[in-house]
Scaffold this motif. Structure first.
Motif, short mmCIF file in Angstrom:
data_model
loop_
_atom_site.label_atom_id
_atom_site.label_comp_id
_atom_site.label_asym_id
_atom_site.label_seq_id
_atom_site.Cartn_x
_atom_site.Cartn_y
_atom_site.Cartn_z
N UNK A 466 0.87 -1.18 0.00
CA UNK A 466 0.00 0.00 0.00
C UNK A 466 0.90 1.23 0.00
N UNK A 467 0.73 2.08 -1.02
CA UNK A 467 1.65 3.21 -1.21
C UNK A 467 0.88 4.47 -1.61
N UNK A 468 1.45 5.61 -1.24
CA UNK A 468 1.08 6.85 -1.92
C UNK A 468 1.70 6.81 -3.31
N UNK A 482 1.91 12.65 3.59
CA UNK A 482 1.44 12.28 2.26
C UNK A 482 1.37 13.44 1.30
N UNK A 483 1.72 14.64 1.74
CA UNK A 483 1.68 15.81 0.87
C UNK A 483 2.58 15.60 -0.34
N UNK A 484 2.06 15.90 -1.52
CA UNK A 484 2.81 15.71 -2.77
C UNK A 484 2.39 14.48 -3.53
N UNK A 542 -17.52 10.17 -0.65
CA UNK A 542 -16.64 10.92 0.25
C UNK A 542 -15.34 10.20 0.57
N UNK A 543 -15.36 8.87 0.46
CA UNK A 543 -14.16 8.11 0.86
C UNK A 543 -14.14 6.76 0.17
N UNK A 572 -10.47 13.89 -2.60
CA UNK A 572 -9.75 15.15 -2.74
C UNK A 572 -8.38 15.18 -2.10
N UNK A 573 -8.05 14.19 -1.24
CA UNK A 573 -6.75 14.22 -0.56
C UNK A 573 -5.63 13.62 -1.39
#
Length: 614
Positions: A466-468, A482-484, A542-543, A572-573
């Motif tokens: 599981x990755x960004x 997790x920004x970016x 929403x999720x 949206x995140x």
């Protein structure tokens, strides 16, 4: 006069013959994969030679590729589980009356008539659609029809029967998807599977979603079968699951028989009966590490051709693809294309499901074991593609159009791990790491067009990841927040195929390897090498929630499973939602979280697994 009667009957029945999609070629570019319907119809007897009571629905029923108003229905009706006449050629009615053709062959080549109907009611009294179709040994006695005139996002029940008899198939259940311009009234739930290897054990993971009745649809990301002989990969004699035929498969008969054997697993049988499937192939549906001009064990050389018993790369692929289309409840979405399986599904305005082919369609040369160094050197060349230029452009365009329509999510089903996999300084060049330019073009499309809420799914690796999703080196990324990130990837373990660190690896050893992997990859948030299993997605506006499940044993057929961990992606995140204080997983390595350890215990005397309550 007899010939005239037969031709008259055949002409009147042609519509029923065309009702069986499996008589058609998967591609107009390869008509040899199709069957002459006129010749099959010419073998129709005035009175069928088949005794209905001698025919069996050998592998149950299946459904798949649901649209808002139609779905594909499948069954097999045959005198035996094995089609020992699938490679016999008897062309048209002339051969049938030759003295050189015995009565058994004549009868075995006669078409079988089946009727089908579909309804919103289990008793099938109120019929939404119905029809008649024929099948024969030409298509391994399989039947595949399209049920139409259906309502969106509705559960249906269906059944086949031998014409003019009480011989019926099991009752199947299926479900259409929401209307393209409609809203989903509830979250939609998917089960995601890959890599089921018959000689490595029982397919318990398929049955667990049936026992829970926990999902709406099944997504299969490939390696539905394996092509190896016993002993080359797996020891089926340990479980009474020796692959058939017991040789590396090459011929049309081989692929048919291997798929047929896999479909006898009771949990796979039940999953097909209860849920509509949306499958795509990986490499082993044809051969290990396939690319557009070969594979690890077969290439276009004289030595390879002779070693495979006179089967070329192209012929082997044709055999595999034809058997796959015969046995899987799948549409041919573009008959003008070249063996295309990549396609998309619009689940209303909730999500678009994009199914890629990163293996067979037009892939540049991959790691074939003897060329690893070379593939590593050229991995960043712009000309290299996992899917070929046509599929690439379709993929990027599909994502952009989905985003412009305002569809909430984009879910991408592909075979192999998309994110970087730094394995202590080495990389798997058979995954997206061997096609860096292709991955960068994908990232550029997502970042530059501000395509939000994209979730990649992957199988193949026999492990969970599981990755960004991060374009490292081009965009800043904060691993803690997790920004970016531009999206998320969920990759699932195998149904039964062994862990990449060994079939009999201990939990402690597997978790120590996972810790190294999580430490070597900033964007990797959780990794597990120990458990075979699957994951479920629950997709709302929403999720999106992902739940991973592990199967403690595939050595016996059982319904046990462990809830390994859960993840949430908020709309949206574009990253995994952080809740580090409460983060935990049963196994593996979780960045910023806690590993609990197994809550099952094994009784060595009985061989059974039990929930540990202490």
């Amino acid at each position: 006069m007899k010939h005239v009667l037969l031709l008259s009957l055949a002409g009147g029945a042609l519509a029923s013959f065309t009702g069986n999609i499996n008589y058609f070629s998967p591609s107009l570019h390869h008509p040899e994969l199709g069957v002459s319907i006129r010749k099959v119809a010419a073998r129709t007897y005035a009175k069928s030679p088949w005794d209905p009571s001698a025919l069996n629905f050998t592998h149950g029923v299946a459904s798949g590729d649901p649209y808002e108003d139609s779905v594909i229905l499948w069954t097999r009706i045959a005198p035996s589980s094995d089609n020992d006449r699938s490679n016999v050629t008897v062309s048209g009615h002339v051969d049938l009356y030759s003295h050189e053709v015995d009565d058994f062959v004549k009868a075995s080549k006669a078409p079988v008539c089946v009727e089908w109907k579909i309804s919103t009611e289990k008793d099938l009294k109120s019929v939404a659609d119905s029809g008649t179709a024929y099948t024969s040994s030409d298509v391994d006695f399989t039947v595949k029809v399209e049920a139409k005139k259906l309502k969106p996002f509705t559960t249906y029940y269906y059944r086949f029967s031998v014409c003019n008899s009480n011989n019926t198939s099991p009752l199947g259940r299926t479900k259409t998807i929401p209307a393209e311009d409609g809203k989903a009234s509830t979250p939609i739930k998917l089960a995601v599977y890959s890599c089921s290897n018959y000689p490595f054990g029982f397919f318990n993971a398929y049955g667990n979603t049936v026992r829970k009745d926990s999902v709406d649809y099944v997504i299969h990301l490939g390696d539905y079968i394996y092509e190896y002989k016993n002993g080359d990969y797996g020891w089926g004699n340990s479980y009474g699951r020796v692959p058939q035929p017991d040789n590396e498969i090459h011929t049309l008969y081989d692929y048919r028989k291997r798929i047929a054997q896999y479909r006898t697993d009771l949990d796979l049988y039940a999953s097909h009966q209860q849920f509509p499937w949306i499958p795509v192939w990986d490499d082993h549906e044809v051969a290990d590490n396939t690319w557009k001009a070969g594979s690890a064990h077969l290439n276009n050389s004289e030595d390879s051709f002779l070693a495979a018993g006179g089967i070329s790369v192209d012929q082997r692929k044709m055999n595999a693809v034809r058997a796959y289309f015969e046995w899987m409840p799948i549409r041919q979405v573009d008959m003008d294309d070249n063996l295309r399986i990549w396609r998309s599904f619009r689940f209303g305005d909730l999500f678009d499901l994009v199914m890629l082919d990163t293996r067979q369609y037009d892939r540049s040369v991959t790691d074939l074991y003897w060329n690893t160094h070379y593939v590593g050197e050229v991995s960043d060349e712009a000309s290299r593609s996992l899917m070929g230029p046509r599929q690439e452009q379709w993929f990027y365009r599909t994502l952009r159009e989905s985003s412009r329509r305002g569809t909430a999510w984009r879910v991408v089903g592909n075979q192999i791990i998309f994110s970087r996999m730094d394995e202590a300084g080495s990389f798997n060049y058979d995954s997206w790491d061997g096609y860096l330019a292709n991955r960068n073009r994908t990232f550029a499309n997502l970042y530059e067009h501000k395509i939000n809420n994209t979730v990649f799914l992957a199988g193949d690796s026999h492990a969970s990841w599981v990755s960004d999703l991060v374009w490292l080196g081009e965009h800043e990324y904060d691993a803690a927040t997790g920004a970016g990130s531009v999206g998320v990837e969920f990759a699932g373990s195998a149904v039964s195929s062994p862990s990449p660190v060994g079939q009999n690896v201990s939990l402690a050893t597997a978790n120590s390897y996972s810790a190294v992997l999580v430490g070597s990859n900033r964007e990797l948030q959780w990794q597990d090498l120990y458990y075979r299993g699957y994951f479920e997605l629950s997709i709302g506006y929403d999720a999106l929630n992902a739940s991973f499940f592990g199967v403690p044993s595939t050595k016996t057929r059982n319904g046990y499973e462990i809830s390994l961990t859960n993840f949430t992606v908020l709309a949206g995140e574009n990253r995994l939602h952080r809740s580090v204080a409460n983060a935990q997983a049963e196994s593996g390595s979780l960045k910023g979280g806690k590993i609990l350890g197994s809550n099952l215990t094994h009784d060595t005397a009985s061989g059974e697994w039990f929930v540990f309550k202490g």
